[in-house]
Enzyme design. Structure first.
Site, mmCIF file in Angstrom:
data_model
loop_
_atom_site.group_PDB
_atom_site.id
_atom_site.type_symbol
_atom_site.label_atom_id
_atom_site.label_comp_id
_atom_site.label_asym_id
_atom_site.label_seq_id
_atom_site.Cartn_x
_atom_site.Cartn_y
_atom_site.Cartn_z
ATOM 1 N N GLU A 8 0.828 -1.209 0.000
ATOM 2 C CA GLU A 8 0.000 0.000 0.000
ATOM 3 C C GLU A 8 0.865 1.262 0.000
ATOM 4 O OE1 GLU A 8 -3.751 -1.656 2.700
ATOM 5 O OE2 GLU A 8 -1.950 -0.928 3.688
ATOM 6 N N ASP A 67 -12.472 -4.334 -1.723
ATOM 7 C CA ASP A 67 -13.486 -5.395 -1.707
ATOM 8 C C ASP A 67 -14.824 -4.857 -1.242
ATOM 9 O OD1 ASP A 67 -13.505 -6.130 1.475
ATOM 10 O OD2 ASP A 67 -11.515 -5.565 0.793
HETATM 11 N N1 SAH Z 1 -4.952 -11.074 3.084
HETATM 12 C C1 SAH Z 1 -4.171 -9.986 2.569
HETATM 13 C C2 SAH Z 1 -3.662 -9.122 3.679
HETATM 14 C C3 SAH Z 1 -4.673 -8.729 4.702
HETATM 15 S S1 SAH Z 1 -5.958 -7.787 4.097
HETATM 16 C C4 SAH Z 1 -3.051 -10.519 1.721
HETATM 17 O O1 SAH Z 1 -3.023 -11.691 1.501
HETATM 18 O O2 SAH Z 1 -2.210 -9.741 1.244
HETATM 19 C C5 SAH Z 1 -6.262 -6.741 5.390
HETATM 20 C C6 SAH Z 1 -5.664 -5.382 5.222
HETATM 21 O O3 SAH Z 1 -6.393 -4.641 4.281
HETATM 22 C C7 SAH Z 1 -5.744 -4.610 6.522
HETATM 23 O O4 SAH Z 1 -4.631 -3.768 6.673
HETATM 24 C C8 SAH Z 1 -7.052 -3.816 6.400
HETATM 25 O O5 SAH Z 1 -6.974 -2.511 6.940
HETATM 26 C C9 SAH Z 1 -7.341 -3.780 4.902
HETATM 27 N N2 SAH Z 1 -8.655 -4.300 4.476
HETATM 28 C C10 SAH Z 1 -9.035 -4.346 3.179
HETATM 29 N N3 SAH Z 1 -10.298 -4.830 3.071
HETATM 30 C C11 SAH Z 1 -10.738 -5.112 4.319
HETATM 31 C C12 SAH Z 1 -11.962 -5.651 4.851
HETATM 32 N N4 SAH Z 1 -12.989 -5.981 4.074
HETATM 33 N N5 SAH Z 1 -12.053 -5.821 6.187
HETATM 34 C C13 SAH Z 1 -11.019 -5.484 6.985
HETATM 35 N N6 SAH Z 1 -9.851 -4.987 6.539
HETATM 36 C C14 SAH Z 1 -9.681 -4.781 5.219
#
Ligand code: SAH
Length: 237
Positions: A12, A198
């Site tokens: 990011e 998302d």
């Molecule tokens: N699974 C991802 C990393 C985690 S996503 C990967 O494989 O790279 C979570 C990160 O994105 C957190 O820092 C959060 O702030 C943000 N984020 C994005 N969409 C989100 C959602 N629907 N709920 C919570 N956090 C979300």
């Protein structure tokens, strides 16, 4: 003035660091996972603090503990005039959100997963941290505004969804309220810039949407962060 971004994931932050031509700050948090970059824009200074990686998993430290520590370290080190929690987030298609939309936080940032059903403690759990008044900025830059809600999970169980809907949350992520809390302790003005990876009320699993939309969302995040800095430096608070 000095504007400091607090960002959870390297993916990011990378293009923002590049676009501002920031230099890595040595001795920012020796022994701790957090990293910082900083540089001058004319007479003003821009910094980016990133949570860093978990030593065991080599994955970005997401969530509220890392955000708390990053924000405290950032404020101690840089004494910024403004803190911006920037990153990706989920949003509701039922409220008109689209992938890649960028929201500014207003009028507050809250926690959606700190349930303590005792009078007083229930309100403290949610938090409701006021944020910097971004209404003029949002109008000028044509950005949406909304309540940002923070929890420590990527999924959205029914109980969290009910809380988010009751609070009027538009943006769901994992760091903002922690950043807002620390900024409020130090009395540093703070707001969020959040780009939608998302749609939390869509049929597709959140983690799949996150991965396929990350690049697009980061592009719009970077573009908006540059505009936001431009706006703040012209209309200094
Ligand atoms: N699974 C991802 C990393 C985690 S996503 C990967 O494989 O790279 C979570 C990160 O994105 C957190 O820092 C959060 O702030 C943000 N984020 C994005 N969409 C989100 C959602 N629907 N709920 C919570 N956090 C979300």
């Amino acid at each position: 003035m000095h504007i400091c971004f607090i960002i959870a994931m390297e993916a990011e932050a990378a293009s923002l660091i590049e676009k501002f031509s920031l230099d890595e700050v040595t001795h920012f948090a020796s022994g701790l996972p957090m990293w910082a970059w900083s540089g001058l824009q004319g007479a003003d200074q821009i910094s980016v603090v990133v949570n860093g990686k978990d030593a065991d998993y080599n994955l970005d430290l997401i969530g509220t503990q890392a955000a708390t520590l990053s924000t405290h370290l950032a404020i101690n080190h840089f004494k910024p005039d403004m803190i911006i929690s920037a990153g990706t987030a989920g949003a509701f298609q039922s409220k008109g959100a689209n992938i890649g939309d960028v929201y500014l936080s207003y009028p507050h940032v809250v926690f959606h997963d700190r349930r303590v059903d005792i009078p007083g403690w229930d309100k403290m759990g949610v938090g409701r941290f006021p944020v910097y008044d971004v209404r003029e900025m949002a109008l000028t830059l044509k950005l949406k505004t909304g309540v940002v809600t923070t929890g420590n999970s990527l999924d959205m169980p029914e109980t969290d969804e009910a809380t988010i809907r009751a609070i009027g949350g538009e943006i769901k992520e994992m760091e903002a309220a922690a950043v807002a809390w620390v900024a409020s302790l130090h009395k540093v003005p703070m707001f969020c810039v959040k780009s939608v990876t998302d749609l939390v009320d869509s049929a597709h699993p959140t983690h799949e949407q996150f991965l396929s939309n990350l690049r697009l969302a980061v592009e719009s995040l970077t573009e908006v962060c540059l505009k936001v800095v431009g706006y703040i430096l012209v209309h200094k608070p």
